[in-house]
Design an enzyme around this catalytic site. Structure first.
Site, mmCIF file in Angstrom:
data_model
loop_
_atom_site.group_PDB
_atom_site.id
_atom_site.type_symbol
_atom_site.label_atom_id
_atom_site.label_comp_id
_atom_site.label_asym_id
_atom_site.label_seq_id
_atom_site.Cartn_x
_atom_site.Cartn_y
_atom_site.Cartn_z
ATOM 1 N N LYS A 10 0.823 -1.214 0.000
ATOM 2 C CA LYS A 10 0.000 0.000 0.000
ATOM 3 C C LYS A 10 0.861 1.271 0.000
ATOM 4 O O LYS A 10 2.079 1.211 0.233
ATOM 5 C CB LYS A 10 -0.929 -0.034 1.218
ATOM 6 C CG LYS A 10 -1.930 -1.197 1.185
ATOM 7 C CD LYS A 10 -2.975 -1.066 2.294
ATOM 8 C CE LYS A 10 -3.934 -2.239 2.284
ATOM 9 N NZ LYS A 10 -5.041 -2.046 3.266
ATOM 10 N N TYR A 50 -12.327 -2.515 -3.930
ATOM 11 C CA TYR A 50 -12.825 -2.708 -2.571
ATOM 12 C C TYR A 50 -14.359 -2.685 -2.513
ATOM 13 O O TYR A 50 -14.927 -2.404 -1.460
ATOM 14 C CB TYR A 50 -12.238 -1.641 -1.649
ATOM 15 C CG TYR A 50 -10.821 -1.956 -1.181
ATOM 16 C CD1 TYR A 50 -10.561 -3.103 -0.425
ATOM 17 C CD2 TYR A 50 -9.763 -1.105 -1.464
ATOM 18 C CE1 TYR A 50 -9.272 -3.391 0.024
ATOM 19 C CE2 TYR A 50 -8.470 -1.387 -1.015
ATOM 20 C CZ TYR A 50 -8.242 -2.531 -0.276
ATOM 21 O OH TYR A 50 -6.973 -2.817 0.183
ATOM 22 N N ASN A 113 -1.992 0.191 6.647
ATOM 23 C CA ASN A 113 -1.544 -1.094 7.212
ATOM 24 C C ASN A 113 -0.633 -1.893 6.271
ATOM 25 O O ASN A 113 -0.576 -3.119 6.339
ATOM 26 C CB ASN A 113 -2.738 -1.918 7.719
ATOM 27 C CG ASN A 113 -3.644 -2.414 6.612
ATOM 28 O OD1 ASN A 113 -3.547 -1.970 5.477
ATOM 29 N ND2 ASN A 113 -4.524 -3.341 6.943
ATOM 30 N N HIS A 116 -2.126 -5.500 1.512
ATOM 31 C CA HIS A 116 -3.402 -6.201 1.353
ATOM 32 C C HIS A 116 -3.103 -7.593 0.835
ATOM 33 O O HIS A 116 -2.164 -7.770 0.035
ATOM 34 C CB HIS A 116 -4.304 -5.473 0.345
ATOM 35 C CG HIS A 116 -5.464 -6.302 -0.105
ATOM 36 N ND1 HIS A 116 -6.616 -6.401 0.629
ATOM 37 C CD2 HIS A 116 -5.612 -7.131 -1.174
ATOM 38 C CE1 HIS A 116 -7.449 -7.253 0.017
ATOM 39 N NE2 HIS A 116 -6.857 -7.692 -1.079
ATOM 40 N N GLU A 127 -9.513 -11.034 -7.531
ATOM 41 C CA GLU A 127 -8.555 -9.940 -7.354
ATOM 42 C C GLU A 127 -7.372 -10.048 -8.325
ATOM 43 O O GLU A 127 -6.898 -9.042 -8.841
ATOM 44 C CB GLU A 127 -8.072 -9.898 -5.902
ATOM 45 C CG GLU A 127 -9.175 -9.455 -4.954
ATOM 46 C CD GLU A 127 -8.743 -9.402 -3.492
ATOM 47 O OE1 GLU A 127 -9.590 -9.080 -2.654
ATOM 48 O OE2 GLU A 127 -7.558 -9.672 -3.196
HETATM 49 P P1 CMP Z 1 -7.348 -4.754 3.515
HETATM 50 O O1 CMP Z 1 -6.875 -6.133 3.741
HETATM 51 O O2 CMP Z 1 -6.733 -4.001 2.404
HETATM 52 O O3 CMP Z 1 -8.936 -4.796 3.287
HETATM 53 C C1 CMP Z 1 -9.778 -3.699 3.593
HETATM 54 C C2 CMP Z 1 -9.073 -2.619 4.352
HETATM 55 O O4 CMP Z 1 -9.904 -1.708 5.042
HETATM 56 C C3 CMP Z 1 -8.222 -3.233 5.445
HETATM 57 O O5 CMP Z 1 -7.121 -3.898 4.862
HETATM 58 C C4 CMP Z 1 -7.903 -2.001 6.296
HETATM 59 O O6 CMP Z 1 -6.754 -1.308 5.837
HETATM 60 C C5 CMP Z 1 -9.130 -1.111 6.067
HETATM 61 N N1 CMP Z 1 -9.936 -0.955 7.277
HETATM 62 C C6 CMP Z 1 -10.145 0.192 7.951
HETATM 63 N N2 CMP Z 1 -10.939 0.003 9.008
HETATM 64 C C7 CMP Z 1 -11.242 -1.320 9.030
HETATM 65 C C8 CMP Z 1 -12.018 -2.148 9.893
HETATM 66 N N3 CMP Z 1 -12.670 -1.656 10.957
HETATM 67 N N4 CMP Z 1 -12.103 -3.472 9.601
HETATM 68 C C9 CMP Z 1 -11.469 -3.987 8.518
HETATM 69 N N5 CMP Z 1 -10.735 -3.253 7.672
HETATM 70 C C10 CMP Z 1 -10.599 -1.935 7.918
#
Ligand code: CMP
Length: 140
Positions: A10, A50, A113, A116, A127
């Site tokens: 990311k 998403y 974070n 993904h 995906e």
């Molecule tokens: P990712 O695995 O990319 O999939 C969805 C993303 O939403 C997740 O990582 C997080 O970076 C983001 N996100 C933000 N808030 C939440 C939450 N409460 N629960 C899950 N994903 C979240």
């Protein structure tokens, strides 16, 4: 079984200059990078990718974050690649991620974070096809 999974480094981790360190985690765990490209996603692409989260309260922040800078997108292949990649990444919230995982070591918040990874064979196929439409996935 040999699987393929979609991985995204990311914008936060790309900005931190740790693409190579994260690639090393994949390769050291026996995952092979079989496709990769850097991209700066459009809002439309991020919203589509998403789409499953479109009704969640964090959707807008998630999309805005994902278009805030370039990302590195790759297909990882290997034995149990989907679960293996999720183990390497650690929990979605870096505060809850186990020591030594990518998110514990490189991520700052649940939005920023670092990575993904697809969560199941069905989503992995969708995906991978989303970002690498020329890549046929015959993994069963
Ligand atoms: P990712 O695995 O990319 O999939 C969805 C993303 O939403 C997740 O990582 C997080 O970076 C983001 N996100 C933000 N808030 C939440 C939450 N409460 N629960 C899950 N994903 C979240």
């Amino acid at each position: 079984a040999i699987e393929r999974t979609l991985s995204i480094i990311k914008p936060d981790a790309v900005a931190k200059n740790v693409i190579g360190k994260i690639y090393d985690r994949f390769e050291s765990a026996g995952l092979k990078i079989v496709a990769s490209r850097m991209a700066h996603l459009s809002q439309n692409e991020a919203e589509q990718f998403y789409g499953v989260h479109k009704d969640r309260p964090f959707f807008k922040d998630l999309v805005n974050f994902m278009i805030s800078g370039p990302v590195m997108i790759q297909v990882l292949q290997g034995e149990g690649a989907i679960a293996k990649n999720r183990d390497l990444m650690g929990a979605t919230d870096p505060k809850k991620a186990e020591k030594g995982t990518i998110r514990a070591d490189f991520a700052d918040s649940i939005d920023a974070n670092a990575v993904h990874g697809s969560d199941a064979p069905e989503t992995a196929a969708v995906e991978v096809a989303f970002f690498f439409p020329g890549m046929n996935v015959f993994n069963r």
